[in-house]
Design an enzyme around this catalytic site. Structure first.
Site, mmCIF file in Angstrom:
data_model
loop_
_atom_site.group_PDB
_atom_site.id
_atom_site.type_symbol
_atom_site.label_atom_id
_atom_site.label_comp_id
_atom_site.label_asym_id
_atom_site.label_seq_id
_atom_site.Cartn_x
_atom_site.Cartn_y
_atom_site.Cartn_z
ATOM 1 N N ARG A 53 -6.998 -11.254 -8.731
ATOM 2 C CA ARG A 53 -6.631 -10.610 -7.453
ATOM 3 C C ARG A 53 -7.747 -9.685 -6.975
ATOM 4 O O ARG A 53 -8.038 -9.600 -5.780
ATOM 5 C CB ARG A 53 -5.317 -9.847 -7.633
ATOM 6 C CG ARG A 53 -4.127 -10.771 -7.811
ATOM 7 C CD ARG A 53 -2.878 -10.008 -8.184
ATOM 8 N NE ARG A 53 -2.399 -9.155 -7.102
ATOM 9 C CZ ARG A 53 -1.382 -8.298 -7.252
ATOM 10 N NH1 ARG A 53 -0.770 -8.184 -8.438
ATOM 11 N NH2 ARG A 53 -0.966 -7.561 -6.259
ATOM 12 N N HIS A 106 2.314 2.028 -4.830
ATOM 13 C CA HIS A 106 2.269 1.161 -6.009
ATOM 14 C C HIS A 106 0.881 1.089 -6.621
ATOM 15 O O HIS A 106 0.585 0.180 -7.390
ATOM 16 C CB HIS A 106 2.765 -0.248 -5.652
ATOM 17 C CG HIS A 106 4.231 -0.271 -5.354
ATOM 18 N ND1 HIS A 106 4.834 -1.316 -4.698
ATOM 19 C CD2 HIS A 106 5.203 0.635 -5.594
ATOM 20 C CE1 HIS A 106 6.131 -1.050 -4.578
ATOM 21 N NE2 HIS A 106 6.380 0.132 -5.097
ATOM 22 N N CYS A 117 -7.005 8.867 -22.060
ATOM 23 C CA CYS A 117 -7.258 10.211 -21.490
ATOM 24 C C CYS A 117 -6.665 10.389 -20.100
ATOM 25 O O CYS A 117 -6.811 11.451 -19.483
ATOM 26 C CB CYS A 117 -8.763 10.484 -21.475
ATOM 27 S SG CYS A 117 -9.656 9.479 -20.275
#
Ligand code: BV8
Length: 232
Positions: A53, A106, A117
């Site tokens: 994608r 999203h 981290c």
């Protein structure tokens, strides 16, 4: 305003539920890799899904719907009004078209987050288990900076604050099947806000909208923006 995959469909990014999709969407069931359980279970498959994608996005371009929303944002700002653009999409096509304020509830495909981290980095290349976190040096600890099913969407407080002061709520190019985004229209109705759906076809929650217009986003969105700017 909340945007969905239909806004980027004509830029070639595919949607989740148009099962006749080609390319990536013929190879993956998007509901499978987009979960926190899938990542530790099969990180190679999940990375492959997002790498495909991301590569597709890098070569894609904004379409007339993205540019029409920039025109709207600019015109409203001149009138000391405001467009709050919330997108469910993880692409950067709104920004590339010139939108100045975009909330990616999203997440964003062109960013990576570190599970060790928790820092977030811009990331435009393929991502995989051999990659090192630029912040902590960890190897194989980077994941796409996207919100998976079961994870809390981003900027929800800001989104609800914007909804509470809106005078119009518009959903564009979304099937209305993923929550909490699909619930925004009922929140708007409770607040007495006018609602509009702009989509290729009626969404799952079409009956909750006061106004509805259907057609490809590259045509329906510019037409609606013209109508709004002519009437105010
Ligand atoms: C959460 C990122 C809680 C990754 C995505 C009720 C309330 C709250 C949650 C739930 C609930 N019921 C169920 C849930 C759980 C779940 C959910 O909604 N499941 C669904 C399947 C029922 N929701 C969640 O898990 C959310 N998280 O609720 O967390 C929580 C609380 C506290 C603490 C922790 C957690 C998270 C959801 C986000 C998932 N991530 N994406 C990625 O992209 O890979 S969702 C993903 O699918 C997309 O981002 C997008 O949002 C969604 C697809 O929706 P659409 O954008 O609408 O796309 P779709 O293909 O469905 O439709 C496209 C439309 O465009 C169609 O209508 C089509 O006709 C139209 N179209 C096509 N071409 C065109 C067009 N329109 C115009 N022009 C065209 N050319």
């Amino acid at each position: 305003m909340v945007a969905g995959a239909g806004v980027s469909a004509e830029s070639g990014l595919g949607t989740f539920r148009d099962k006749n999709g080609s390319g990536i969407w013929a190879r993956f069931d998007p509901m499978k890799p987009a979960t926190p359980e899938a990542f530790p279970r099969d990180p190679v498959e999940v990375h492959a899904f997002y790498n495909a994608r991301r590569r597709n996005l890098i070569t894609a371009a904004p379409n007339a719907a993205h540019f029409a929303l920039v025109r709207l944002e600019t015109a409203l700002a001149k009138r000391r009004d405001e467009l709050t653009l919330v997108t469910q999409n993880i692409d950067d096509l709104h920004e590339r078209a010139g939108s100045r304020q975009v909330m990616h509830m999203h997440g964003e495909l062109l960013k990576a987050s570190c599970v060790a981290c928790e820092t977030i980095q811009p990331w435009r290349e393929d991502l995989g288990l051999r990659d090192r976190c630029p912040a902590c040096g960890g190897i194989g600890v980077l994941r796409p900076r996207v919100v998976w099913f079961g994870e809390m969407p981003l900027a929800m407080d800001e989104i609800y604050a914007a909804l509470r002061k809106a005078d119009l709520f518009v959903a564009i190019g979304t099937s209305g099947s993923v929550y909490p985004a699909a619930g925004f229209v009922s929140e708007a109705r409770v607040l007495g806000i006018r609602t509009r759906e702009i989509n290729l076809e009626p969404s799952d929650n079409a009956n909750q909208f006061d106004h509805r217009c259907y057609g490809p986003a590259s045509e329906a969105v510019p037409a609606w923006v013209d109508e709004v700017l002519a009437s105010t």
